[in-house]
Design an enzyme around this catalytic site. Sequence first.
Site, PDB file in Angstrom:
ATOM      1  N   PRO A  94      13.890   7.091 -33.968  1.00  0.00           N
ATOM      2  CA  PRO A  94      13.170   6.379 -35.016  1.00  0.00           C
ATOM      3  C   PRO A  94      11.710   6.059 -34.697  1.00  0.00           C
ATOM      4  CG  PRO A  94      15.339   5.427 -34.722  1.00  0.00           C
ATOM      5  CD  PRO A  94      15.181   6.465 -33.652  1.00  0.00           C
ATOM      6  N   ASN A  95      10.876   6.296 -35.686  1.00  0.00           N
ATOM      7  CA  ASN A  95       9.441   5.962 -35.706  1.00  0.00           C
ATOM      8  C   ASN A  95       8.574   6.935 -34.919  1.00  0.00           C
ATOM      9  OD1 ASN A  95       9.629   3.509 -37.321  1.00  0.00           O
ATOM     10  ND2 ASN A  95      10.735   2.685 -35.581  1.00  0.00           N
ATOM     11  N   ALA A 147      14.077   3.517 -30.151  1.00  0.00           N
ATOM     12  CA  ALA A 147      14.798   2.234 -30.111  1.00  0.00           C
ATOM     13  C   ALA A 147      16.300   2.412 -29.921  1.00  0.00           C
ATOM     14  CB  ALA A 147      14.511   1.445 -31.387  1.00  0.00           C
ATOM     15  N   GLU A 205      16.325  12.296 -20.368  1.00  0.00           N
ATOM     16  CA  GLU A 205      15.822  11.213 -21.235  1.00  0.00           C
ATOM     17  C   GLU A 205      14.331  11.034 -20.949  1.00  0.00           C
ATOM     18  OE1 GLU A 205      17.986   7.621 -20.413  1.00  0.00           O
ATOM     19  OE2 GLU A 205      16.614   6.353 -21.574  1.00  0.00           O
ATOM     20  N   HIS A 264      10.779   8.812 -22.002  1.00  0.00           N
ATOM     21  CA  HIS A 264      10.062   7.747 -22.708  1.00  0.00           C
ATOM     22  C   HIS A 264       8.581   7.914 -22.453  1.00  0.00           C
ATOM     23  CE1 HIS A 264      13.718   5.815 -23.806  1.00  0.00           C
ATOM     24  NE2 HIS A 264      14.142   5.987 -22.578  1.00  0.00           N
ATOM     25  N   ASN A 290      14.194  11.698 -26.509  1.00  0.00           N
ATOM     26  CA  ASN A 290      13.558  10.392 -26.547  1.00  0.00           C
ATOM     27  C   ASN A 290      14.228   9.637 -27.693  1.00  0.00           C
ATOM     28  OD1 ASN A 290      12.073   8.107 -26.817  1.00  0.00           O
ATOM     29  ND2 ASN A 290      10.074   9.101 -26.692  1.00  0.00           N
ATOM     30  N   TYR A 295       1.080   4.764 -27.216  1.00  0.00           N
ATOM     31  CA  TYR A 295       1.736   6.073 -27.294  1.00  0.00           C
ATOM     32  C   TYR A 295       0.769   7.262 -27.275  1.00  0.00           C
ATOM     33  CZ  TYR A 295       5.720   3.128 -28.450  1.00  0.00           C
ATOM     34  OH  TYR A 295       6.708   2.170 -28.399  1.00  0.00           O
ATOM     35  N   ARG A 302       7.560  -3.227 -19.917  1.00  0.00           N
ATOM     36  CA  ARG A 302       7.506  -3.817 -21.258  1.00  0.00           C
ATOM     37  C   ARG A 302       8.585  -4.899 -21.403  1.00  0.00           C
ATOM     38  NH1 ARG A 302       6.923   0.816 -25.619  1.00  0.00           N
ATOM     39  NH2 ARG A 302       6.276  -0.999 -26.857  1.00  0.00           N
ATOM     40  N   ARG A 334      -0.262   5.965 -35.074  1.00  0.00           N
ATOM     41  CA  ARG A 334      -0.305   4.505 -34.946  1.00  0.00           C
ATOM     42  C   ARG A 334      -0.183   4.142 -33.462  1.00  0.00           C
ATOM     43  NH1 ARG A 334       0.920   1.611 -39.631  1.00  0.00           N
ATOM     44  NH2 ARG A 334       0.157  -0.102 -38.387  1.00  0.00           N
TER      45      ARG A 334
HETATM   46  O1  CA2 Z   1       8.226   4.866 -24.790  1.00  0.00           O
HETATM   47  C1  CA2 Z   1       8.985   5.470 -25.551  1.00  0.00           C
HETATM   48  O2  CA2 Z   1       8.950   6.680 -25.702  1.00  0.00           O
HETATM   49  C2  CA2 Z   1       9.988   4.678 -26.395  1.00  0.00           C
HETATM   50  O3  CA2 Z   1      11.190   5.433 -26.475  1.00  0.00           O
HETATM   51  C3  CA2 Z   1       9.358   4.538 -27.768  1.00  0.00           C
HETATM   52  C4  CA2 Z   1      10.175   3.654 -28.715  1.00  0.00           C
HETATM   53  C5  CA2 Z   1      10.554   2.339 -28.069  1.00  0.00           C
HETATM   54  O4  CA2 Z   1      11.432   1.623 -28.917  1.00  0.00           O
HETATM   55  C6  CA2 Z   1      11.219   2.540 -26.716  1.00  0.00           C
HETATM   56  O5  CA2 Z   1      11.491   1.280 -26.155  1.00  0.00           O
HETATM   57  C7  CA2 Z   1      10.322   3.328 -25.792  1.00  0.00           C
HETATM   58  C8  CA2 Z   1       9.393   3.375 -29.983  1.00  0.00           C
HETATM   59  C9  CA2 Z   1       8.981   4.604 -30.729  1.00  0.00           C
HETATM   60  C10 CA2 Z   1       8.013   4.219 -31.780  1.00  0.00           C
HETATM   61  O6  CA2 Z   1       7.136   5.298 -31.950  1.00  0.00           O
HETATM   62  C11 CA2 Z   1       5.909   5.057 -32.444  1.00  0.00           C
HETATM   63  C12 CA2 Z   1       4.967   6.017 -32.176  1.00  0.00           C
HETATM   64  C13 CA2 Z   1       3.693   5.816 -32.600  1.00  0.00           C
HETATM   65  C14 CA2 Z   1       3.355   4.689 -33.323  1.00  0.00           C
HETATM   66  C15 CA2 Z   1       4.322   3.745 -33.593  1.00  0.00           C
HETATM   67  C16 CA2 Z   1       5.610   3.939 -33.160  1.00  0.00           C
END
Ligand code: CA2
Length: 145
Positions: free
Chosen positions: A11-12, A78, A99, A101, A75, A24, A108, A19
């Site tokens: 997700p996201n 969440a 996996e 990240h 990846n 990221y 964090r 963003r």
């Molecule tokens: O660090 C990572 O790759 C995470 O898997 C990213 C997740 C977060 O919930 C994990 O704890 C760590 C969040 C992905 C959200 O992706 C976005 C990318 C760009 C802008 C906003 C959100």
Amino acid sequence: MSKLITILNGPNLNLLGKREPEIYGHDTLDDVEAACARVGKDFGLAVKLLQSNWEGQIVDWIHDARHEAAGIIINPAALTHTSVAVLDALNTFDGPVIEVHISQVHKREAFRHHSYVSMRADGVIAGFGIDGYALAMRRMGSLLA
Ligand code: CA2
């Protein structure tokens, strides 16, 4: 014939590069796919990169990978921290699972420190930005040689 690596994103992550670049980075999932395809060529690996905001879709894609992929890079975003369903699906997959990240989750919030997926993953990469995906591809190359 090339072996297939399925690269799953939760997700996201469709917002990658659009963003929160301070966390990221500026690269998009298309950039990730191109980088992984480049590395894959050196190891005879093809890539299929997928992203969904839906847990069930990720589970279904893991089931598809059981029949068509030699390895999974995931990846889970969440879902990493919440999803027994994704863990259970990965446990049905016979090949290597890595996996990834993008951020260094252990620097964090505490809720990001636990990963259900790590209970199945053969390797975990965190905090290398999107380079983590290409590093995971290299590792797949070694594991599947
Ligand atoms: O660090 C990572 O790759 C995470 O898997 C990213 C997740 C977060 O919930 C994990 O704890 C760590 C969040 C992905 C959200 O992706 C976005 C990318 C760009 C802008 C906003 C959100």
